[in-house]
Every structure is written in C-alpha cells, then in structure tokens.
Design an enzyme around this catalytic site. Structure first.
Site, PDB file in Angstrom:
ATOM      1  N   SER A 145       0.863  -1.225  -0.072  1.00  0.00           N
ATOM      2  CA  SER A 145       0.008   0.058  -0.189  1.00  0.00           C
ATOM      3  C   SER A 145       0.785   0.951  -0.093  1.00  0.00           C
ATOM      4  CB  SER A 145      -0.873   0.011   1.246  1.00  0.00           C
ATOM      5  OG  SER A 145      -1.771   1.078   1.410  1.00  0.00           O
ATOM      6  N   LYS A 150      -0.874  -0.815  -4.581  1.00  0.00           N
ATOM      7  CA  LYS A 150      -2.155  -0.213  -4.203  1.00  0.00           C
ATOM      8  C   LYS A 150      -1.633   1.436  -3.877  1.00  0.00           C
ATOM      9  CE  LYS A 150      -4.688  -0.010   0.055  1.00  0.00           C
ATOM     10  NZ  LYS A 150      -5.612  -0.927   1.044  1.00  0.00           N
ATOM     11  N   LEU A 151      -2.379   2.307  -4.567  1.00  0.00           N
ATOM     12  CA  LEU A 151      -2.226   3.452  -4.502  1.00  0.00           C
ATOM     13  C   LEU A 151      -3.333   4.317  -3.638  1.00  0.00           C
ATOM     14  CD1 LEU A 151      -1.254   4.686  -8.201  1.00  0.00           C
ATOM     15  CD2 LEU A 151       0.260   3.745  -6.226  1.00  0.00           C
ATOM     16  N   LYS A 152      -3.056   5.028  -2.768  1.00  0.00           N
ATOM     17  CA  LYS A 152      -3.909   5.728  -1.808  1.00  0.00           C
ATOM     18  C   LYS A 152      -4.446   6.954  -2.597  1.00  0.00           C
ATOM     19  CE  LYS A 152      -4.173   3.520   2.016  1.00  0.00           C
ATOM     20  NZ  LYS A 152      -5.541   2.976   2.704  1.00  0.00           N
ATOM     21  N   ASP A 195      -7.163   3.078  -3.412  1.00  0.00           N
ATOM     22  CA  ASP A 195      -8.103   3.288  -2.004  1.00  0.00           C
ATOM     23  C   ASP A 195      -8.125   4.419  -1.575  1.00  0.00           C
ATOM     24  OD1 ASP A 195      -8.863   2.839   0.382  1.00  0.00           O
ATOM     25  OD2 ASP A 195      -7.310   1.663   1.256  1.00  0.00           O
ATOM     26  N   ASN A 203     -10.214   5.437   1.075  1.00  0.00           N
ATOM     27  CA  ASN A 203     -10.392   5.492   2.419  1.00  0.00           C
ATOM     28  C   ASN A 203     -11.838   6.564   2.548  1.00  0.00           C
ATOM     29  OD1 ASN A 203      -7.269   5.029   2.821  1.00  0.00           O
ATOM     30  ND2 ASN A 203      -8.688   3.734   4.340  1.00  0.00           N
ATOM     31  N   GLU A 255     -11.041   0.807  -3.912  1.00  0.00           N
ATOM     32  CA  GLU A 255     -11.448   0.389  -2.535  1.00  0.00           C
ATOM     33  C   GLU A 255     -12.203   1.398  -1.666  1.00  0.00           C
ATOM     34  OE1 GLU A 255      -7.913  -1.195  -0.459  1.00  0.00           O
ATOM     35  OE2 GLU A 255      -8.860  -1.115   1.393  1.00  0.00           O
ATOM     36  N   ASP A 288     -14.120  -1.834   2.250  1.00  0.00           N
ATOM     37  CA  ASP A 288     -13.252  -2.118   3.308  1.00  0.00           C
ATOM     38  C   ASP A 288     -14.012  -1.635   4.495  1.00  0.00           C
ATOM     39  OD1 ASP A 288     -11.247  -1.783   5.273  1.00  0.00           O
ATOM     40  OD2 ASP A 288      -9.735  -0.643   4.148  1.00  0.00           O
ATOM     41  N   LYS A 344     -10.432  -7.663   6.863  1.00  0.00           N
ATOM     42  CA  LYS A 344      -9.554  -7.311   7.892  1.00  0.00           C
ATOM     43  C   LYS A 344     -10.149  -7.894   9.140  1.00  0.00           C
ATOM     44  CE  LYS A 344      -7.847  -2.860   6.250  1.00  0.00           C
ATOM     45  NZ  LYS A 344      -8.172  -1.587   6.205  1.00  0.00           N
ATOM     46  N   GLY A 397      -4.426  -4.725   5.621  1.00  0.00           N
ATOM     47  CA  GLY A 397      -3.458  -4.354   6.514  1.00  0.00           C
ATOM     48  C   GLY A 397      -3.706  -3.188   7.598  1.00  0.00           C
TER      49      GLY A 397
HETATM   50  C1  NPQ Z   1      -6.390   0.609   4.578  1.00  0.00           C
HETATM   51  N1  NPQ Z   1      -4.479   0.199   5.184  1.00  0.00           N
HETATM   52  O1  NPQ Z   1      -6.504  -0.227   3.606  1.00  0.00           O
HETATM   53  C2  NPQ Z   1      -5.548   0.839   5.600  1.00  0.00           C
HETATM   54  C3  NPQ Z   1      -5.773   2.066   6.150  1.00  0.00           C
HETATM   55  C4  NPQ Z   1      -5.078   2.557   7.526  1.00  0.00           C
HETATM   56  C5  NPQ Z   1      -2.145  -0.640   4.593  1.00  0.00           C
HETATM   57  O2  NPQ Z   1      -3.674   1.012   3.593  1.00  0.00           O
HETATM   58  C6  NPQ Z   1      -3.207   3.494  11.966  1.00  0.00           C
HETATM   59  C7  NPQ Z   1      -4.285   2.686  12.122  1.00  0.00           C
HETATM   60  C8  NPQ Z   1      -2.943   3.985  10.647  1.00  0.00           C
HETATM   61  C9  NPQ Z   1      -4.934   2.363  11.052  1.00  0.00           C
HETATM   62  C10 NPQ Z   1      -3.141   3.856   8.242  1.00  0.00           C
HETATM   63  C11 NPQ Z   1      -3.356   0.424   4.520  1.00  0.00           C
HETATM   64  C12 NPQ Z   1      -3.418   3.575   9.652  1.00  0.00           C
HETATM   65  C13 NPQ Z   1      -4.586   2.628   9.741  1.00  0.00           C
HETATM   66  C14 NPQ Z   1      -3.746   3.358   7.072  1.00  0.00           C
HETATM   67  C15 NPQ Z   1      -5.292   2.312   8.641  1.00  0.00           C
HETATM   68  O3  NPQ Z   1      -7.457   1.501   4.133  1.00  0.00           O
HETATM   69 MG    MG Z   2      -8.452   0.379   2.802  1.00  0.00          MG
END
Ligand code: NPQ
Ligand code: MG
Length: 367
Positions: A132, A158-160, A186, A188, A211, A236, A260, A288
């Site tokens: 990620s 995976k690009l945020k 992703d 979020n 995502e 997610d 998750k 993750g």
């Molecule tokens: C996701 N993870 O899939 C999460 C988002 C994420 C690896 O992209 C602290 C606690 C920091 C929870 C950073 C990845 C975090 C967190 C990112 C969750 O959306």
């Molecule tokens: Mg996510």
C-alpha cells in the site's frame, strides 16, 4: 484455563510517513492483549489507530472497552468461540473484541499444538505480497517509491488516492510501469456519489479495483457508483460483520471484499466472511493496518485460505518498521511464508517488549 489478561502498550516509528485521505502517520501506537493460561499464553495486536479517522474506534477507547466491558465477560473456561457469543450483546467495538478474541484463540491453539493457519483451513504455505503506497508529495516521488517496491518483489501495488490526487497518479504509474502491473486504488471514503463522473475516468486504466470510495455507511451510494463505473468496487470500512458482507453482496454495493479480522471482530468472523464470499464467487483479499509482527503473523494465516484469490496488503516488516517487534517477515520472490508453529506462530522479542509498558493485569476468577 485462562488465568489472567494483560494489556501491553507501546509504540514504533514508521520508516517513512504514511499519508492517506484521512491523515498522515509517522509512528504507530501499539496495544497488545496477552492472554495467560496455565501452560501457554496468547498474544494479539489491536488494529485501532490513535485517532478516530479510519474508523470510529481508536486505541485509548479500546483500552477502556476491553477493561470495562470485555474482560469482565471472561471466565477460566472461556474460548475464542464462547467469548464471541458472550460479547454479542455489546454493540460495535469490533477492534476491541477482535483483539481479545485473537489472544484467546492464540492461547487455545498453542494448548492444542495447532497453527492458526491449519485451524482456519489454510491451503497455502506462501502468500503473495502487495504493498500500500501512501500519497506522495510529487509524481516523481511516487514513481520512485513504486519503483523501489517493485524492485523488492511486491506483486501488486495499491495507491492511496483522494480528491485532487487520483487520476494523474494512476495515469503516471500505469505509463511508467506498464499494463501488466497489478494496480488498485484506495480512497478511504474520501469521495461522494456525485464524484461518479470523475471516478469513471479511472475506467481507462484497467485497475483491479477501487477500494472504499464512499463513506462507510453509504451502501446505497456504492450501489449507485458501482453501476456507473467499470472499475470493480471493493469495500473495506463498510464491512464490519458477516451480515454487512452479505448485505453488501446482495445489494451489489461491491464485487470484491477486503477482509481485516480486526475490523470484523476477529478471526472466527473473518473466516465466516471468507466462506460466504467463496460460496458467492466474490474474491477477497486480506487488508493491513500497519501491524507489527504479532498482527501480521495472524493475517498471514488467514490470507492462506483458498478464497483469498487477490494479493493483500500484508507486506514485509521493513515496509513499515526498521526493527519489528517479532523476528521480521521477509519477502521471498514477492511472497511471505505463513507461520506454521502453534497459534499465531510468533512471539514478541523480549528486548522489544522491554520497551512496552504493562498497563493493566486482570485476574480471571478460577472456579
Ligand atoms: C486501509 N491500510 O486499507 C488501511 C488504512 C490505514 C495498509 O492501506 C493507523 C491505524 C494507521 C490504522 C493507516 C493500508 C493506519 C490505519 C492506514 C489504517 O484502508
Ligand atoms: Mg482500505
């Protein structure tokens, strides 16, 4: 028999800042639950972050919930399964429940000499590893960072993304690394349904999925968006239980699910979601939460199940940390080995645990 529950608190710096649509993190606060039995003990890592931005749950709140509402439910004979049934009347708080559940599961599997992978029904010993990639300061930085991960062997990127940093990122990475790269994004929850026309521009780039484009409670919005764009929608944050997974699939709010365990109340619930998705031909992958080795080990066991047909966000330890709390997980040809020792198969290193603080210890009444 369960003798006591300990809460251990610590923290660890990230190798580089991790920026998402909800914020930037430079370190990770840690909470471990230690379930102590007569002959063995179990460990679990809480996935909640410091602030309520990814989810409503956050770490300090988990300490309160675990101490005040979850530990009092425990008995000397409690198992992961009885615990899940006993805390069903407590609403939400999936991350708190998951952490206690997993510590109990680790303890009981160590007592039974069975690995978590075997217990869950794993069919693989290696899982393909994705990475990620946080939002970078420039497109040049993004290309450099993605290039580094690919040279390390990661099989999927995976690009945020967020409004203002989306189409150009994908266009640039596709152009630089080619059509063959397994690529996904992703958000979020950073978009609105009214962004459908904009997000449709992603259709040109043959992404594996987008995502969580919309807020977690907006299933109807995801249904509408999924009809308007060709990129498969993956959920997610919206998926917090077997029931929300079933509802999202039935409504066609998504065609792929990110599982998750920490977000759905634990490994028993995660396994049920996996089984449902397998029976419905819905691909799943393991997300993750910047876990250290304790959480990463358990995720690897889950990701080894047959329904996990897409590479997940389980990266090597050095993606996030200079020194992990457990012996480090490493990439082998873009894959990570699934622990095969009893329970989660790893323990925190004593010298790393020395930097933690035991913030509570609860005796469990023995009959
Ligand atoms: C996701 N993870 O899939 C999460 C988002 C994420 C690896 O992209 C602290 C606690 C920091 C929870 C950073 C990845 C975090 C967190 C990112 C969750 O959306
Ligand atoms: Mg996510």
């Amino acid at each position: 028999m369960l003798r006591s529950i300990e809460l251990w608190r610590g923290g660890i710096d990230l190798v580089s800042p991790f920026r998402t649509s909800f914020g930037t993190d430079t370190s990770r606060e840690l909470l471990y639950v230690h379930a102590v039995g007569d002959n063995n003990s179990g460990w679990a890592e809480c996935v909640a972050g410091t602030e309520p931005n990814y989810s409503a749950e956050y770490l300090q709140n988990c300490i309160e919930v675990i101490s005040r509402f979850l530990v009092p439910v425990l008995r000397a004979e409690s198992t992961a399964k009885s615990f899940v049934a006993d805390v069903a009347p407590i609403r939400g708080n999936f991350m708190s429940k998951a952490c206690v559940e997993t510590a109990l599961l680790d303890l009981q599997l160590r007592d039974q000499n069975i690995s978590l992978a075997k217990f869950l029904g794993a069919t693989r010993t290696l899982v393909p590893s994705g990475v990620s990639v946080g939002i970078q300061n420039s497109l040049d930085d993004l290309v450099r960072v993605v290039g580094q991960y690919l040279s390390q062997g990661y099989v999927r990127v995976k690009l945020k993304i967020e409004p203002g940093s989306d189409i150009e990122l994908v266009r640039t990475v596709r152009k630089e690394f080619g059509e063959e790269l397994m690529l996904q994004v992703d958000a979020n929850a950073a978009y609105k349904v009214s962004d459908a026309k904009h997000l449709k521009k992603l259709d040109d780039f043959n992404l594996l999925l987008i995502e969580q484009p919309l807020p977690e409670d907006d299933l109807a919005g995801h249904v509408e968006l999924a009809k308007k764009i060709q990129t498969p929608v993956c959920l997610d944050e919206s998926i917090t239980s077997l029931e929300t997974a079933r509802g999202a699939i039935d409504l066609k709010a998504c065609s792929i699910i990110n599982i998750k365990p920490g977000r759905v109340g634990g490994y028993l619930e995660a396994k049920k979601i996996h089984d449902l998705c397998l029976s419905r031909d819905v691909p799943v992958w393991c997300g993750g939460m910047l876990e250290t080795g304790v959480g990463r080990a358990a995720n690897l066991a889950l990701a080894a199940l047959p329904g996990f047909t897409l590479p997940g966000d389980i990266s090597a330890s050095n993606r996030y940390f200079t020194r992990d709390i457990t012996p480090p997980f490493e990439l082998v040809n873009g894959h990570i080995r699934v622990p095969d020792k009893p329970g989660i198969g790893v323990d925190p290193l004593p010298e790393m645990l020395a930097g933690f603080k035991k913030i509570a210890s609860f005796e469990i009444a023995q009959n």
